[in-house]
Every structure is written in structure tokens, then in C-alpha cells.
Write a protein that holds these residues in place. Structure first.
Motif, PDB file in Angstrom:
ATOM      1  N   GLY A  16       0.772  -1.229   0.000  1.00 14.16           N
ATOM      2  CA  GLY A  16       0.000   0.000   0.000  1.00 14.16           C
ATOM      3  C   GLY A  16       0.805   1.281   0.000  1.00 14.16           C
ATOM      4  O   GLY A  16       0.232   2.363   0.118  1.00 14.16           O
ATOM      5  N   PHE A  17       2.100   1.211  -0.146  1.00 16.98           N
ATOM      6  CA  PHE A  17       2.922   2.421  -0.220  1.00 16.98           C
ATOM      7  C   PHE A  17       2.883   2.945  -1.649  1.00 16.98           C
ATOM      8  O   PHE A  17       2.923   2.181  -2.603  1.00 16.98           O
ATOM      9  N   ALA A  18       2.797   4.254  -1.779  1.00 18.57           N
ATOM     10  CA  ALA A  18       2.722   4.873  -3.106  1.00 18.57           C
ATOM     11  C   ALA A  18       3.952   5.746  -3.323  1.00 18.57           C
ATOM     12  O   ALA A  18       4.408   6.431  -2.401  1.00 18.57           O
ATOM     13  N   PRO A  19       4.487   5.738  -4.546  1.00 17.87           N
ATOM     14  CA  PRO A  19       5.657   6.585  -4.822  1.00 17.87           C
ATOM     15  C   PRO A  19       5.259   8.060  -4.861  1.00 17.87           C
ATOM     16  O   PRO A  19       4.137   8.408  -5.235  1.00 17.87           O
ATOM     17  N   THR A  20       6.191   8.911  -4.462  1.00 12.43           N
ATOM     18  CA  THR A  20       5.972  10.353  -4.576  1.00 12.43           C
ATOM     19  C   THR A  20       6.051  10.736  -6.051  1.00 12.43           C
ATOM     20  O   THR A  20       6.410   9.919  -6.898  1.00 12.43           O
ATOM     21  N   ALA A  21       5.738  11.979  -6.361  1.00 11.28           N
ATOM     22  CA  ALA A  21       5.707  12.436  -7.751  1.00 11.28           C
ATOM     23  C   ALA A  21       7.028  12.193  -8.470  1.00 11.28           C
ATOM     24  O   ALA A  21       7.047  11.787  -9.630  1.00 11.28           O
ATOM     25  N   ASP A  22       8.146  12.423  -7.783  1.00 11.59           N
ATOM     26  CA  ASP A  22       9.442  12.219  -8.445  1.00 11.59           C
ATOM     27  C   ASP A  22       9.921  10.773  -8.345  1.00 11.59           C
ATOM     28  O   ASP A  22      10.939  10.419  -8.924  1.00 11.59           O
ATOM     29  N   GLY A  23       9.186   9.929  -7.606  1.00 16.99           N
ATOM     30  CA  GLY A  23       9.519   8.512  -7.523  1.00 16.99           C
ATOM     31  C   GLY A  23      10.667   8.168  -6.595  1.00 16.99           C
ATOM     32  O   GLY A  23      11.067   7.014  -6.518  1.00 16.99           O
ATOM     33  N   SER A  24      11.201   9.141  -5.878  1.00 16.01           N
ATOM     34  CA  SER A  24      12.358   8.859  -5.018  1.00 16.01           C
ATOM     35  C   SER A  24      11.959   8.299  -3.654  1.00 16.01           C
ATOM     36  O   SER A  24      12.756   7.628  -3.007  1.00 16.01           O
ATOM     37  N   LEU A  25      10.743   8.571  -3.209  1.00 19.85           N
ATOM     38  CA  LEU A  25      10.277   8.110  -1.902  1.00 19.85           C
ATOM     39  C   LEU A  25       8.952   7.390  -2.031  1.00 19.85           C
ATOM     40  O   LEU A  25       8.207   7.596  -2.976  1.00 19.85           O
ATOM     41  N   TYR A  26       8.663   6.561  -1.047  1.00 16.50           N
ATOM     42  CA  TYR A  26       7.374   5.886  -0.969  1.00 16.50           C
ATOM     43  C   TYR A  26       6.702   6.302   0.327  1.00 16.50           C
ATOM     44  O   TYR A  26       7.333   6.352   1.376  1.00 16.50           O
ATOM     45  N   ARG A  27       5.437   6.627   0.240  1.00 14.80           N
ATOM     46  CA  ARG A  27       4.660   7.070   1.398  1.00 14.80           C
ATOM     47  C   ARG A  27       3.532   6.066   1.654  1.00 14.80           C
ATOM     48  O   ARG A  27       2.975   5.501   0.712  1.00 14.80           O
ATOM     49  N   PRO A  28       3.171   5.882   2.930  1.00 12.32           N
ATOM     50  CA  PRO A  28       2.041   4.995   3.219  1.00 12.32           C
ATOM     51  C   PRO A  28       0.744   5.654   2.765  1.00 12.32           C
ATOM     52  O   PRO A  28       0.687   6.866   2.555  1.00 12.32           O
ATOM     53  N   GLN A  29      -0.278   4.845   2.618  1.00  8.41           N
ATOM     54  CA  GLN A  29      -1.567   5.389   2.194  1.00  8.41           C
ATOM     55  C   GLN A  29      -2.096   6.374   3.232  1.00  8.41           C
ATOM     56  O   GLN A  29      -1.794   6.266   4.414  1.00  8.41           O
ATOM     57  N   GLU A  34      -2.242   5.406  13.940  1.00  9.98           N
ATOM     58  CA  GLU A  34      -0.930   4.927  14.404  1.00  9.98           C
ATOM     59  C   GLU A  34      -0.830   3.405  14.328  1.00  9.98           C
ATOM     60  O   GLU A  34       0.171   2.855  13.889  1.00  9.98           O
ATOM     61  N   ARG A  35      -1.886   2.719  14.735  1.00  9.09           N
ATOM     62  CA  ARG A  35      -1.882   1.252  14.708  1.00  9.09           C
ATOM     63  C   ARG A  35      -1.823   0.725  13.276  1.00  9.09           C
ATOM     64  O   ARG A  35      -1.090  -0.215  12.963  1.00  9.09           O
ATOM     65  N   GLY A  36      -2.578   1.341  12.374  1.00  8.80           N
ATOM     66  CA  GLY A  36      -2.563   0.924  10.972  1.00  8.80           C
ATOM     67  C   GLY A  36      -1.213   1.152  10.329  1.00  8.80           C
ATOM     68  O   GLY A  36      -0.713   0.319   9.565  1.00  8.80           O
ATOM     69  N   LEU A  37      -0.606   2.299  10.627  1.00 11.14           N
ATOM     70  CA  LEU A  37       0.718   2.608  10.089  1.00 11.14           C
ATOM     71  C   LEU A  37       1.755   1.609  10.590  1.00 11.14           C
ATOM     72  O   LEU A  37       2.564   1.095   9.823  1.00 11.14           O
TER      73      LEU A  37
END
Length: 92
Positions: A16-29, A34-37
């Protein structure tokens, strides 16, 4: 999170992690509490370990190395160990 290999990128996307616009990082949905993360990060880390990929989780909490050392103060006269006089015992 960053991913250096195609396998690592695929693994993050599976969890469920999505890449940022430049593709250098991945962010959680978005919208995870806190528990879900914690759950998705732990699952992704375990999955990576099972595939022989190294994973490093950074929580943003300062470590002792991140905290600057304070200036050491020179002891002033009379700041050695303080001793208290012992009380006299009364005898009967």
C-alpha cells in the motif's frame, strides 16, 4: 521510505505504499492511524526480510547521536562530594 531495487519498489507497492511524484520516496496510504501505520510498516519489513532484502525503519525520534553535547562546565571551588556530619549517638 526509499527503495533501491525493482523488487523493493514492488514489495512496498504490495503493502500500500505509493511513490511520490518524483519517484524517489514511498509514502504509506493516507488516513492510517498509528496502529494501521505500524501494521503496514511491520508487514513490509517482515516481507522484505523474508525475501532477503534489508530494511531500515526510521521513526523520526532523535537518538543520542542527534542531540548536541552540552558545554561542559568547570567545577567551582567547593563543588566536590558533599559529606554530611554524622549524628552523635546518645548513650544511656
Amino acid at each position: 521510505m526509499t527503495a533501491k531495487t525493482t523488487s523493493a519498489r514492488s514489495l512496498l507497492e504490495q503493502h500500500g505504499f505509493a511513490p511520490t511524484a518524483d519517484g524517489s520516496l514511498y509514502r504509506p496510504q493516507q488516513g492510517l492511524d498509528e496502529r494501521g501505520l505500524l501494521g503496514v510498516v511491520t508487514a513490509a519489513e517482515a516481507h522484505a526480510y523474508a525475501h532477503g532484502l534489508s530494511a531500515r525503519v526510521q521513526l523520526g525520534i532523535p537518538t543520542p547521536a542527534d542531540i548536541p553535547a552540552s558545554a561542559r562546565r568547570r567545577p567551582t571551588a567547593g563543588t566536590g562530594p558533599q559529606t554530611t556530619p554524622s549524628a552523635r549517638r546518645r548513650t544511656r
